[in-house]
Design a protein around this motif. Structure first.
Motif, short mmCIF file in Angstrom:
data_model
loop_
_atom_site.label_atom_id
_atom_site.label_comp_id
_atom_site.label_asym_id
_atom_site.label_seq_id
_atom_site.Cartn_x
_atom_site.Cartn_y
_atom_site.Cartn_z
N LEU A 46 0.82 -1.22 0.00
CA LEU A 46 0.00 0.00 0.00
C LEU A 46 0.85 1.26 0.00
O LEU A 46 0.44 2.29 -0.55
N ASP A 47 2.01 1.20 0.62
CA ASP A 47 2.85 2.40 0.69
C ASP A 47 3.40 2.79 -0.67
O ASP A 47 3.95 3.88 -0.82
N ARG A 48 3.26 1.90 -1.66
CA ARG A 48 3.66 2.22 -3.03
C ARG A 48 2.46 2.49 -3.92
O ARG A 48 2.59 2.59 -5.14
N SER A 49 1.27 2.59 -3.31
CA SER A 49 0.05 2.82 -4.07
C SER A 49 -0.08 4.27 -4.51
O SER A 49 0.67 5.15 -4.06
N ASN A 50 -1.07 4.51 -5.36
CA ASN A 50 -1.40 5.87 -5.76
C ASN A 50 -1.89 6.66 -4.56
O ASN A 50 -2.58 6.13 -3.69
N ALA A 51 -1.54 7.93 -4.51
CA ALA A 51 -1.92 8.77 -3.37
C ALA A 51 -3.42 8.88 -3.18
O ALA A 51 -3.89 9.24 -2.10
N ALA A 52 -4.19 8.55 -4.21
CA ALA A 52 -5.65 8.59 -4.08
C ALA A 52 -6.15 7.64 -3.00
O ALA A 52 -7.21 7.84 -2.41
N ALA A 53 -5.34 6.60 -2.69
CA ALA A 53 -5.75 5.63 -1.67
C ALA A 53 -5.78 6.24 -0.28
O ALA A 53 -6.37 5.67 0.64
N ILE A 54 -5.14 7.40 -0.11
CA ILE A 54 -5.05 8.01 1.23
C ILE A 54 -6.41 8.30 1.81
O ILE A 54 -6.66 8.08 2.99
N THR A 55 -7.34 8.79 0.99
CA THR A 55 -8.66 9.13 1.52
C THR A 55 -9.66 7.97 1.42
O THR A 55 -10.77 8.08 1.92
N THR A 56 -9.27 6.88 0.80
CA THR A 56 -10.20 5.77 0.59
C THR A 56 -10.59 5.10 1.90
O THR A 56 -11.76 4.72 2.10
N LEU A 57 -9.64 4.94 2.82
CA LEU A 57 -9.97 4.34 4.11
C LEU A 57 -11.07 5.14 4.81
O LEU A 57 -12.04 4.58 5.32
N GLN A 58 -10.93 6.45 4.82
CA GLN A 58 -11.94 7.29 5.47
C GLN A 58 -13.30 7.14 4.80
O GLN A 58 -14.33 7.09 5.47
N GLU A 59 -13.30 7.05 3.49
CA GLU A 59 -14.56 6.90 2.77
C GLU A 59 -15.25 5.58 3.13
O GLU A 59 -16.47 5.54 3.34
N ASN A 60 -14.46 4.51 3.22
CA ASN A 60 -15.05 3.22 3.59
C ASN A 60 -15.53 3.20 5.04
O ASN A 60 -16.55 2.58 5.36
N LEU A 61 -14.81 3.87 5.93
CA LEU A 61 -15.25 3.94 7.32
C LEU A 61 -16.51 4.78 7.46
O LEU A 61 -17.35 4.52 8.33
N ALA A 62 -16.64 5.79 6.63
CA ALA A 62 -17.87 6.59 6.66
C ALA A 62 -19.08 5.73 6.30
O ALA A 62 -20.16 5.87 6.91
#
Length: 295
Positions: A129-145
């Motif tokens: 994940l640390d080599r993923s696209n920066a778009a993944a940064i907000t994805t966790l928050q979206e899924n938790l919402a």
């Protein structure tokens, strides 16, 4: 160290507007994406974070989860540390969703129906994940919402390093707590820790995230050096220190090995540890409730 705490803490406080997070990790232009406020969410998300290892993050995270579940809260635990220590301790509560999956869009978490705890376990794919696209940064928050109606609280155990995973967790946090070890090498990391937390808040518009403080952990009360360090820390940065300490006791290692809270063990030292940590955990929950209601 006696002359070291003051400049380290003071420098961190003076430079809260700065960040030590690389721009490519944060994502050029990515901060224009909407980041959801915690005010409309039912679930509170606490991230246990420190970029140093050996400070007791996992011990704190699993005991906080057990404590909340015993209070009849529906608790989601996310283990974002590829070492998988929290996952091993809480494996009885593993759900169908891996922690790494929560950094992918549109993932819905299915809560377990028993015992109030659901674990999203770690696996080896987390390091990718640390080599993923920066778009993944907000994805966790979206899924938790999306999951916020199914759980009352979420506890996230983070790796002892700064990477996309850690930044994503801080973006998703409603609350952040940083256990620290009262020794030179750990205290010197406080500046970077504070810069990271505040840097994420500013870049992603997460000023509503509440930093609960620095929690002295694995505290050897018989060590004159550690007692001196704690006294200096309280004197010079009391505002940023959580009101409590987790004292170093043998019972924690046994509890984690047996996969039960330390207060469930029968030995006298474990019972003493249980009383101490339950007092700290109660304060954490109380502060989360206060900030959630705007106190």
């Amino acid at each position: 160290m006696n002359s070291g705490i003051v400049p380290v803490i003071g420098f961190a406080i003076r430079l809260l507007v700065q960040t030590n997070i690389p721009q490519d990790m944060m994502g050029q232009g990515h901060d224009s994406r909407a980041v959801r406020s915690i005010s409309g969410l039912k679930m509170k998300t606490i991230v246990i974070n420190n970029q140093k290892g050996g400070v007791g993050k996992t011990t704190l995270a699993v005991h906080l989860a057990w404590f909340m579940a015993e209070a009849d809260l529906r608790v989601l635990v996310i283990d974002v540390d590829a070492q998988s220590n929290a996952s091993d301790t809480l494996r009885h509560y593993a759900g169908s969703t891996l922690a790494a999956d929560l950094f992918k869009p549109g993932i819905r978490i299915v809560p377990r129906e028993d015992e109030g705890l659901t674990l999203a376990p770690a696996d080896s794919s987390l390091t990718d994940l640390d080599r993923s696209n920066a778009a993944a940064i907000t994805t966790l928050q979206e899924n938790l919402a999306i999951a916020s109606d199914q759980f009352d609280a979420c506890v996230i155990d983070t790796p002892p390093s700064l990477g996309l995973r850690s930044v994503g967790c801080l973006v998703a946090a409603s609350h952040v707590l940083a256990p620290i070890y009262l020794e030179d090498y750990s205290i010197k990391g406080v500046k970077g820790l504070m810069q990271t937390v505040i840097g994420v808040q500013r870049r992603y518009g997460r000023q509503d995230t509440k930093f609960l403080g620095l929690l002295p952990s694995n505290f050897n009360t018989k060590s004159p050096r550690q007692r001196t360090h704690l006294e200096q820390l309280l004197r010079e940065a009391g505002k940023y220190v959580f009101p409590g300490q987790i004292v170093a006791r043998d019972g924690y290692a046994e509890a984690v090995a047996e996969r039960v809270p330390v207060w469930k063990l029968k030995r006298r030292s474990a019972q003493e540890a249980g009383r101490e940590i339950r007092d700290v955990l109660a304060k954490i929950v109380a502060q989360m409730d206060e900030t959630a209601h705007g106190a």
